[in-house]
Design a protein around this motif. Structure first.
Motif, short mmCIF file in Angstrom:
data_model
loop_
_atom_site.label_atom_id
_atom_site.label_comp_id
_atom_site.label_asym_id
_atom_site.label_seq_id
_atom_site.Cartn_x
_atom_site.Cartn_y
_atom_site.Cartn_z
N ALA A 99 -10.48 31.09 -8.42
CA ALA A 99 -11.30 32.30 -8.56
C ALA A 99 -10.93 33.38 -7.54
O ALA A 99 -10.81 34.56 -7.91
CB ALA A 99 -12.78 31.96 -8.47
N PRO A 100 -10.74 33.06 -6.25
CA PRO A 100 -10.37 34.12 -5.30
C PRO A 100 -9.07 34.83 -5.68
O PRO A 100 -8.96 36.05 -5.52
CB PRO A 100 -10.24 33.37 -3.97
N CYS A 101 -8.09 34.08 -6.19
CA CYS A 101 -6.84 34.70 -6.59
C CYS A 101 -7.01 35.56 -7.84
O CYS A 101 -6.50 36.68 -7.92
CB CYS A 101 -5.76 33.65 -6.82
N LEU A 102 -7.73 35.04 -8.82
CA LEU A 102 -7.98 35.84 -10.02
C LEU A 102 -8.68 37.15 -9.66
O LEU A 102 -8.34 38.22 -10.18
CB LEU A 102 -8.84 35.05 -11.00
N GLN A 103 -9.65 37.08 -8.77
CA GLN A 103 -10.37 38.28 -8.36
C GLN A 103 -9.46 39.25 -7.62
O GLN A 103 -9.53 40.48 -7.84
CB GLN A 103 -11.57 37.88 -7.50
N ALA A 104 -8.59 38.73 -6.74
CA ALA A 104 -7.67 39.59 -6.00
C ALA A 104 -6.65 40.25 -6.93
O ALA A 104 -6.34 41.44 -6.79
CB ALA A 104 -6.95 38.78 -4.92
N TRP A 105 -6.14 39.47 -7.89
CA TRP A 105 -5.16 40.03 -8.82
C TRP A 105 -5.79 41.10 -9.70
O TRP A 105 -5.21 42.16 -9.91
CB TRP A 105 -4.55 38.91 -9.67
N HIS A 106 -6.98 40.82 -10.18
CA HIS A 106 -7.68 41.80 -11.02
C HIS A 106 -7.96 43.08 -10.23
O HIS A 106 -7.77 44.19 -10.73
CB HIS A 106 -8.98 41.19 -11.53
N ALA A 107 -8.42 42.93 -9.00
CA ALA A 107 -8.73 44.09 -8.16
C ALA A 107 -7.49 44.94 -7.89
O ALA A 107 -7.59 46.16 -7.70
CB ALA A 107 -9.35 43.63 -6.84
N PRO A 207 10.09 27.84 -11.49
CA PRO A 207 9.48 27.90 -10.16
C PRO A 207 8.23 27.03 -10.13
O PRO A 207 7.52 26.92 -11.14
CB PRO A 207 9.14 29.39 -10.01
N GLU A 208 7.93 26.44 -8.99
CA GLU A 208 6.82 25.50 -8.88
C GLU A 208 5.87 25.90 -7.76
O GLU A 208 6.31 26.38 -6.71
CB GLU A 208 7.37 24.09 -8.61
N ALA A 209 4.58 25.70 -7.99
CA ALA A 209 3.57 26.04 -7.00
C ALA A 209 2.47 24.99 -7.04
O ALA A 209 2.09 24.52 -8.11
CB ALA A 209 2.99 27.42 -7.27
N ALA A 210 1.94 24.66 -5.87
CA ALA A 210 0.89 23.65 -5.79
C ALA A 210 -0.50 24.24 -6.03
O ALA A 210 -1.45 23.49 -6.29
CB ALA A 210 0.92 22.97 -4.42
N ASP A 211 -0.64 25.56 -5.93
CA ASP A 211 -1.94 26.20 -6.14
C ASP A 211 -1.71 27.68 -6.43
O ASP A 211 -0.57 28.17 -6.39
CB ASP A 211 -2.88 25.98 -4.95
N PHE A 212 -2.79 28.42 -6.66
CA PHE A 212 -2.65 29.83 -7.00
C PHE A 212 -2.18 30.70 -5.83
O PHE A 212 -1.41 31.64 -6.04
CB PHE A 212 -3.96 30.36 -7.60
N PRO A 213 -2.60 30.45 -4.58
CA PRO A 213 -2.01 31.21 -3.48
C PRO A 213 -0.50 31.04 -3.40
O PRO A 213 0.23 32.00 -3.08
CB PRO A 213 -2.71 30.64 -2.24
N ALA A 214 -0.01 29.85 -3.70
CA ALA A 214 1.44 29.63 -3.72
C ALA A 214 2.09 30.41 -4.85
O ALA A 214 3.21 30.92 -4.70
CB ALA A 214 1.74 28.14 -3.83
N VAL A 215 1.41 30.52 -5.98
CA VAL A 215 1.91 31.35 -7.08
C VAL A 215 2.05 32.79 -6.60
O VAL A 215 3.06 33.46 -6.86
CB VAL A 215 0.96 31.29 -8.29
N ARG A 217 2.48 33.98 -3.57
CA ARG A 217 3.59 34.13 -2.63
C ARG A 217 4.93 34.07 -3.36
O ARG A 217 5.85 34.84 -3.06
CB ARG A 217 3.52 33.03 -1.56
N LEU A 218 5.04 33.18 -4.30
CA LEU A 218 6.30 32.94 -4.99
C LEU A 218 6.65 34.07 -5.95
O LEU A 218 7.83 34.41 -6.12
CB LEU A 218 6.21 31.62 -5.75
N CYS A 219 5.62 34.64 -6.57
CA CYS A 219 5.85 35.59 -7.67
C CYS A 219 5.51 37.04 -7.32
O CYS A 219 5.50 37.90 -8.19
CB CYS A 219 5.05 35.17 -8.89
N GLY A 220 5.24 37.29 -6.07
CA GLY A 220 5.00 38.66 -5.62
C GLY A 220 3.68 39.25 -6.06
O GLY A 220 3.56 40.47 -6.24
N LEU A 221 2.68 38.42 -6.21
CA LEU A 221 1.34 38.89 -6.58
C LEU A 221 0.49 39.11 -5.34
O LEU A 221 0.78 38.53 -4.27
CB LEU A 221 0.67 37.87 -7.50
#
Length: 225
Positions: A99-107, A207-215, A217-221
């Motif tokens: 949820a925190p990542c979804l909210q940050a990306w949407h914002a 590309p592989e990520a263990a969680d959404f924060p890793a996504v 960092r990896l994908c420039g979000l």
């Protein structure tokens, strides 16, 4: 540059165990009573007409036992789950990082959409009644198997067209390598969620990520604050 994140649910935003150990048993236990209570409902009758065999209930139970991704089954499951979500017996599980990542990306202006084998109705129930609250306002699109199967490249092309977004600007998140293969074949960017708690095995093709924060960092979000 990624302008849209398209996410799977089971094994990606939510624990596989939630679907298999909570949602599926809930729907199976309520199936007969639901069909009896709604036997005169034209919507339910239309769904049952899509179920093959002389005994639709037996077919549905067989599909449940085999976890068949059949649209009539997924639609009925969504209708059954709706009652549980609305009266509070069910809450949509999300990993705490989601949820925190979804909210940050949407914002930050990143569009969000869902593509899951579960029906659109079930998707909206999970995110609308999640453990993190109502997250529906974050999303601009929901897609299920009516757009096509998740291991077929054409499905992702259809989603990109529906979103009005170039495939290369869409990042698809899933724990299933074959789904990611299909998305990549249609030109989408991909990332495999490899969550230790779900026992996901890395495929080595994405590309592989263990969680959404890793996504992020990896994908420039955008990262969470």
């Amino acid at each position: 540059m990624i302008s849209t994140v398209l996410t799977d649910i089971e094994g990606t935003t939510s624990a596989i165990a939630f679907v298999k150990e909570t949602l599926f048993p809930f729907a199976e236990g309520a199936l007969a009573g639901f069909l009896e209570a709604r036997r005169d409902d034209p919507e339910v009758a239309a769904i049952l007409a899509e179920v093959p065999g002389p005994d639709p209930v037996a077919t549905l139970r067989g599909w449940m036992a085999d976890d068949v991704k059949a649209t009539p089954l997924k639609t009925l499951q969504g209708m059954i789950w709706e009652a549980g979500f609305r009266d509070g017996r069910l809450r949509g599980h999300l990993w705490p990082d989601v949820a925190p990542c979804l909210q940050a990306w949407h914002a930050a202006g990143v569009a969000l959409a869902v593509y899951s084998s579960g029906s659109v109705a079930a998707q909206k129930l999970l995110f609308g009644h999640s453990e993190a609250g109502d997250l529906l306002p974050l999303f601009s699109g929901f897609f299920d198997t009516r757009v096509g199967h998740k291991r077929e490249a054409a499905s992702y092309a259809a989603i990109a067209a529906a979103l009005g977004t170039p495939p290369a600007a869409i990042l698809f998140l899933s724990d299933v390598a074959e789904e990611l293969d299909a998305a990549a074949a249609s030109g989408l960017a991909t990332c495999q969620l490899v969550r230790p708690a779900d026992g996901t095995r890395p495929a080595g093709r994405h590309p592989e990520a263990a969680d959404f924060p890793a996504v992020a960092r990896l994908c420039g979000l955008p990262a969470t604050s």
